[in-house]
Design a protein around this motif. Sequence first.
Motif, short mmCIF file in Angstrom:
data_model
loop_
_atom_site.label_atom_id
_atom_site.label_comp_id
_atom_site.label_asym_id
_atom_site.label_seq_id
_atom_site.Cartn_x
_atom_site.Cartn_y
_atom_site.Cartn_z
N TYR A 101 18.22 12.80 -2.09
CA TYR A 101 18.01 12.17 -3.40
C TYR A 101 16.77 11.30 -3.40
CZ TYR A 101 18.53 8.61 -7.04
OH TYR A 101 18.29 7.75 -8.08
N GLN A 102 16.59 10.48 -2.38
CA GLN A 102 15.43 9.59 -2.31
C GLN A 102 14.13 10.35 -2.15
OE1 GLN A 102 16.77 7.10 0.88
NE2 GLN A 102 18.16 5.93 -0.42
N LYS A 103 14.20 11.46 -1.43
CA LYS A 103 13.01 12.31 -1.31
C LYS A 103 12.59 12.82 -2.68
CE LYS A 103 11.43 16.75 0.51
NZ LYS A 103 11.80 17.98 1.27
N GLU A 104 13.54 13.32 -3.45
CA GLU A 104 13.23 13.88 -4.77
C GLU A 104 12.87 12.79 -5.78
OE1 GLU A 104 15.35 16.56 -8.30
OE2 GLU A 104 16.33 16.28 -6.36
N GLN A 105 13.60 11.68 -5.75
CA GLN A 105 13.44 10.63 -6.74
C GLN A 105 12.19 9.78 -6.51
OE1 GLN A 105 15.35 10.34 -9.35
NE2 GLN A 105 14.69 8.38 -10.22
N TYR A 106 11.83 9.55 -5.24
CA TYR A 106 10.74 8.62 -4.94
C TYR A 106 9.58 9.26 -4.17
CZ TYR A 106 14.28 5.25 -6.34
OH TYR A 106 15.23 4.56 -7.05
N LEU A 107 9.88 9.93 -3.07
CA LEU A 107 8.79 10.37 -2.19
C LEU A 107 7.94 11.47 -2.81
CD1 LEU A 107 10.57 10.24 1.28
CD2 LEU A 107 8.99 8.59 0.27
N GLU A 108 8.57 12.44 -3.43
CA GLU A 108 7.77 13.50 -4.04
C GLU A 108 6.86 12.97 -5.15
OE1 GLU A 108 10.43 16.64 -5.13
OE2 GLU A 108 10.84 17.22 -3.05
N PRO A 109 7.37 12.14 -6.07
CA PRO A 109 6.47 11.54 -7.06
C PRO A 109 5.39 10.66 -6.45
CG PRO A 109 8.75 11.38 -7.80
CD PRO A 109 8.79 11.83 -6.38
N ILE A 110 5.71 9.93 -5.38
CA ILE A 110 4.70 9.11 -4.71
C ILE A 110 3.57 10.00 -4.20
CG2 ILE A 110 4.27 7.87 -2.54
CD1 ILE A 110 6.93 6.39 -3.01
N CYS A 111 3.91 11.10 -3.56
CA CYS A 111 2.90 11.98 -2.99
C CYS A 111 2.12 12.74 -4.05
CB CYS A 111 3.56 12.96 -2.02
SG CYS A 111 4.32 12.16 -0.59
N GLN A 112 2.73 12.90 -5.22
CA GLN A 112 2.06 13.58 -6.34
C GLN A 112 1.22 12.63 -7.18
OE1 GLN A 112 5.44 15.30 -8.32
NE2 GLN A 112 5.82 16.80 -6.69
N GLY A 113 1.22 11.35 -6.80
CA GLY A 113 0.43 10.37 -7.53
C GLY A 113 1.07 9.92 -8.83
#
Length: 387
Positions: A101-113
């Motif tokens: 959940y945290q990967k999808e909710q936070y990390l992916e958007p972080i890496c996508q800017g």
Amino acid sequence: MYLSDLEAVLRKTREIVKDVVAGNAESVDREAFWPEQNIRTLQAAGLGGLVVRRAYGGSNQGLLALAQVCELLGRECGSTAICFGMHCVGASVISANPTPYQKEQYLEPICQGRHFTTLSLSEPGTGAHFYFPQTKLETASPDGFRITGTKTFVTNGGYADSYVVSAVAADPEAPTGQFSCVVVPRDTEGMTWGSPWAGLGMRGNSSRSLELRGVKVPSADLLGKEGDQIWYIFNVVCPYFLIAMAGTYLGIASSAVEEVCKHLSKRHHSHSGLALAHSPVLQHRLGELWAIVERTRRLVYFAASSVDAGDPDAFTVVMSAKAEVADCVVNVVNEAMTLMGGIAYRDGSRLHRFLRDARASHLMSPTTDILRIWTGRALLGQPLLSD
């Protein structure tokens, strides 16, 4: 989007510093506004996930990259360097042990800017001892928590999309001193921001107070397990934070030396026609400044590389490196101002800004005094938090 190797990261950062950051630095300081254009440009270039693992969509860079990126940013705008550095620290905490959940909710958007994060650890009651939060974490339901407390000096306050918040368990059955970290999304009900930041230096970092009044967060936003905060502090927060700050202040010190070089080279005495650059005394003093900055840089890079290599003694080096940088930047900027005379002292000069920005290097916790004590304890084999 991410940049795959360190050279590409540094090349892109240099471009952004030259084309965007440098032009905004004076107004960020003068008007004390959060450097949004600088931050958005860094995100759009793929630098948002700088320290996030490749498996989560990031660039998979370590502390050496963080030090060098913050140094490049700090050469022109200390506020931008600190704001971006704190995002990287927050991202490193979230990515240390994320759930799907945290990967999808936070990390992916972080890496996508698309997502910018930060830390919210310091409190008015504990001061520099940010690792002992008094903010309360209570069980509100089988699948959620309630957070109540006050945070201070929250960098990127009001602008970040999420905040990594530390808290102590308040449930009657919880063990004493059970500290945890949770992610609190921006604009969650119960969050109230204090006045805009109006500091002597680092005037663009939006370092604000935050009231958390019964803020409800789902248990899915707990980082790791309940009670993991101390692990996060010493294995993730401190190394990343100290290196990000070390890089920032190293950049300021480097620019101060460059300003002296330019001044001595172009300044001439009217009565003799000689450039100040021909004065042996000034040559000697400039040589000393360069040596101080360069040896400090080598220590910072060594400390960062030691963490990246998994050296078990790396944290001791990191603590000492940040303390050395604080001494370096304050002393070097002071001396640079002396060598440049009244021109540097006037309002609006770069050294005027550097002097104000540099002073905070000793104050950000862990403060220089705390770092010196912890380094001594580490060398003596004593617990860092023995008092």
